[in-house]
Design a protein around this motif. Sequence first.
Motif, PDB file in Angstrom:
ATOM      1  N   ARG A  64      14.694  58.875   8.245  1.00  0.00           N
ATOM      2  CA  ARG A  64      14.331  59.004   6.825  1.00  0.00           C
ATOM      3  C   ARG A  64      15.423  58.404   5.976  1.00  0.00           C
ATOM      4  O   ARG A  64      16.612  58.643   6.205  1.00  0.00           O
ATOM      5  N   CYS A  65      15.031  57.648   4.977  1.00  0.00           N
ATOM      6  CA  CYS A  65      15.999  57.025   4.086  1.00  0.00           C
ATOM      7  C   CYS A  65      16.741  58.090   3.282  1.00  0.00           C
ATOM      8  O   CYS A  65      16.117  59.022   2.752  1.00  0.00           O
ATOM      9  N   PRO A  66      18.071  57.972   3.175  1.00  0.00           N
ATOM     10  CA  PRO A  66      18.821  58.978   2.409  1.00  0.00           C
ATOM     11  C   PRO A  66      18.530  58.930   0.907  1.00  0.00           C
ATOM     12  O   PRO A  66      18.909  59.838   0.182  1.00  0.00           O
ATOM     13  N   HIS A  67      17.849  57.894   0.433  1.00  0.00           N
ATOM     14  CA  HIS A  67      17.542  57.803  -0.994  1.00  0.00           C
ATOM     15  C   HIS A  67      16.384  58.733  -1.345  1.00  0.00           C
ATOM     16  O   HIS A  67      16.606  59.842  -1.826  1.00  0.00           O
ATOM     17  N   GLN A  68      15.144  58.328  -1.090  1.00  0.00           N
ATOM     18  CA  GLN A  68      14.006  59.190  -1.421  1.00  0.00           C
ATOM     19  C   GLN A  68      13.172  59.557  -0.204  1.00  0.00           C
ATOM     20  O   GLN A  68      12.065  60.076  -0.345  1.00  0.00           O
ATOM     21  N   GLY A  69      13.672  59.253   0.983  1.00  0.00           N
ATOM     22  CA  GLY A  69      13.005  59.772   2.176  1.00  0.00           C
ATOM     23  C   GLY A  69      11.965  58.872   2.811  1.00  0.00           C
ATOM     24  O   GLY A  69      11.155  59.340   3.620  1.00  0.00           O
ATOM     25  N   ALA A  70      11.929  57.593   2.500  1.00  0.00           N
ATOM     26  CA  ALA A  70      10.954  56.696   3.127  1.00  0.00           C
ATOM     27  C   ALA A  70      11.135  56.687   4.640  1.00  0.00           C
ATOM     28  O   ALA A  70      12.248  56.857   5.142  1.00  0.00           O
ATOM     29  N   GLY A  71      10.056  56.479   5.358  1.00  0.00           N
ATOM     30  CA  GLY A  71      10.103  56.369   6.815  1.00  0.00           C
ATOM     31  C   GLY A  71      10.707  55.024   7.205  1.00  0.00           C
ATOM     32  O   GLY A  71      10.099  53.976   7.022  1.00  0.00           O
TER      33      GLY A  71
ATOM     34  N   ARG B  54      16.889  47.236   5.838  1.00  0.00           N
ATOM     35  CA  ARG B  54      16.383  47.437   4.467  1.00  0.00           C
ATOM     36  C   ARG B  54      15.255  48.462   4.492  1.00  0.00           C
ATOM     37  O   ARG B  54      14.361  48.409   5.349  1.00  0.00           O
ATOM     38  N   CYS B  55      15.309  49.355   3.501  1.00  0.00           N
ATOM     39  CA  CYS B  55      14.310  50.421   3.398  1.00  0.00           C
ATOM     40  C   CYS B  55      12.955  49.836   2.993  1.00  0.00           C
ATOM     41  O   CYS B  55      12.886  48.926   2.166  1.00  0.00           O
ATOM     42  N   PRO B  56      11.862  50.372   3.553  1.00  0.00           N
ATOM     43  CA  PRO B  56      10.529  49.828   3.260  1.00  0.00           C
ATOM     44  C   PRO B  56      10.067  50.063   1.821  1.00  0.00           C
ATOM     45  O   PRO B  56       9.124  49.414   1.369  1.00  0.00           O
ATOM     46  N   TRP B  57      10.696  50.996   1.119  1.00  0.00           N
ATOM     47  CA  TRP B  57      10.273  51.223  -0.259  1.00  0.00           C
ATOM     48  C   TRP B  57      11.127  50.385  -1.215  1.00  0.00           C
ATOM     49  O   TRP B  57      10.715  49.329  -1.647  1.00  0.00           O
ATOM     50  N   HIS B  58      12.302  50.901  -1.539  1.00  0.00           N
ATOM     51  CA  HIS B  58      13.083  50.269  -2.616  1.00  0.00           C
ATOM     52  C   HIS B  58      13.990  49.162  -2.129  1.00  0.00           C
ATOM     53  O   HIS B  58      14.670  48.520  -2.923  1.00  0.00           O
ATOM     54  N   GLY B  59      14.050  48.955  -0.829  1.00  0.00           N
ATOM     55  CA  GLY B  59      14.794  47.818  -0.297  1.00  0.00           C
ATOM     56  C   GLY B  59      16.299  47.988  -0.268  1.00  0.00           C
ATOM     57  O   GLY B  59      17.019  47.005  -0.087  1.00  0.00           O
ATOM     58  N   PHE B  60      16.800  49.229  -0.464  1.00  0.00           N
ATOM     59  CA  PHE B  60      18.241  49.417  -0.343  1.00  0.00           C
ATOM     60  C   PHE B  60      18.678  48.928   1.043  1.00  0.00           C
ATOM     61  O   PHE B  60      17.953  49.087   2.026  1.00  0.00           O
ATOM     62  N   GLU B  61      19.904  48.364   1.108  1.00  0.00           N
ATOM     63  CA  GLU B  61      20.415  47.790   2.356  1.00  0.00           C
ATOM     64  C   GLU B  61      21.452  48.730   2.973  1.00  0.00           C
ATOM     65  O   GLU B  61      22.327  49.234   2.268  1.00  0.00           O
TER      66      GLU B  61
HETATM   67  S1  FES Z   1      13.684  55.595  -0.255  1.00  0.00           S
HETATM   68 FE1  FES Z   1      14.865  54.130   0.819  1.00  0.00          FE
HETATM   69  S2  FES Z   1      15.753  52.916  -0.689  1.00  0.00           S
HETATM   70 FE2  FES Z   1      14.644  54.418  -1.753  1.00  0.00          FE
END
Ligand code: FES
Lengths: 121, 357
Positions: A43-50, A78-85
């Motif tokens: 899970r992404c540490p930002h908003q939890g994307a898979g 890169r995250c599938p939602w917001h693309g953070f690296e």
């Molecule tokens: S949820 Fe992954 S970058 Fe926002």
Amino acid sequence: MAKHIVCRFDELDVGKITPAKIGRTPIIVSKLPSGQVRAMGGRCPHQGAGLEHGCISGRTESEAPNELAFCDYGETLRCPWHGFEFSLIDGRSVVPGTGHLPMKLRLFDVEVEGDDVVVTI
Amino acid sequence: MRIIDTDVHESFSSLTDLVPYLPEPYKSWIAAGAWRGFSQPFAYTSPGNGNRADVRSADGSASVSDYSVMRAQLLDPYNLTYAVLTGYFYPTGLKLQYGLATALARAYNDYVVEHWISKDKRFIGSIQINARDPEAAAREIDRMAAHPQMRQVMLPVVDDIAYGHPMYKPIFVAAERNRLMVAFHHTTFAQGPYGMGLHYMERHCLIPISLMPQVISLIANGVFDSYPNLRFMILEGGFSWLPHVMWRMDREYRQGRVEVPWIKKLPSQHCRERLRLSTQPTEDISSGDWMKLIDLMGTDDILVFSTDYPHFDFDDPNAAIPKAIPEATREKIIWKNAANFYELDMHDKTIPNQAAE
Ligand code: FES
């Protein structure tokens, strides 16, 4: 500490995300160009994307606008939602987080034992 | 907690999906590929090319036009009480061929009713129009307003329209006549004062600067005063700028009221009473900063939650609005403010997914 076989080594490839589970916890596994294996929280540490739906690629670098260099293929997620690296070397966000926004992947201890990729937690 | 997502983008899979709903000669034109539709004048840089990379059909193909995918990824898992469909196909973007643009808006509305709205009572619909022909737009508003799930008119923000201009009056008259609300959303044409910038990142930063002038235009040109039953929703345009716009407009009004005496209230009062701003993308501010901003706005009635599904800058309902915000305010953002905006309790007494089977 318990050992968990999460996938087979031959399922892994550079630039490929292999999803797995430890119990009900999703993780992702990938192979670095160096041959090392990385296993991290799914899970992404930002908003939890898979993160299994993200992509592993290279990093862009530049010292001058409109001139992009592409480097270190296979070492950036890169995250599938917001693309953070996120760096797969140390799990850190390429752009640092701030106090209320911790931006680091959870990296697990991982070893290859025979054909198996084994995570210890 | 009940939840309303005020900005959800349904789509068609291709322009030809509209062919069955178009009259001739436009039907033949679109069927023959005479127009390929709008395309964005830039490359997306996110892993999913502008959409969440995990929005996929069962066969693995990217899909933003499938109700069942939306239901499985958004409506059911987050247990949305309502989702407001806002489209992203805005015929107002056509700067010529107004007859075609009006026909496309009409066809799109019929397509959305059949393929989206009629499939789920949780959907609230937006009437799409060609704003460049306000009389035709008003006729389309009158036609679509009969549908019970249609609750607002969508005014797309392009590069050359500020909606306070008197020529758009028929649209607001029609919205008020039909007890509809009015929403504003950016488009692939929206710009800042010097264009789109030179990078996608720059263009995306400029989006709020295309929405701010709409608020100023509507208030300065008397739209808030002329249509007291209308309420106005700014979607995906940021919200932290609102205190500045309210202070600036109040000051300008005090010193320049002589020129615009049709404005009967302080602009900030108009904003607090009838302007609502959706929260996505939430800009990762701390809960303390959320409360400071709300304090500066002078009320916690203004912000309404949105996800922007399926677009890449989606806000997760469980993560985007910090849990540390006081519960009563958080509930207003996630439910009450939008419920009041759309008069949901007045329109129907039953909340769809809480109704007895
Ligand atoms: S949820 Fe992954 S970058 Fe926002």
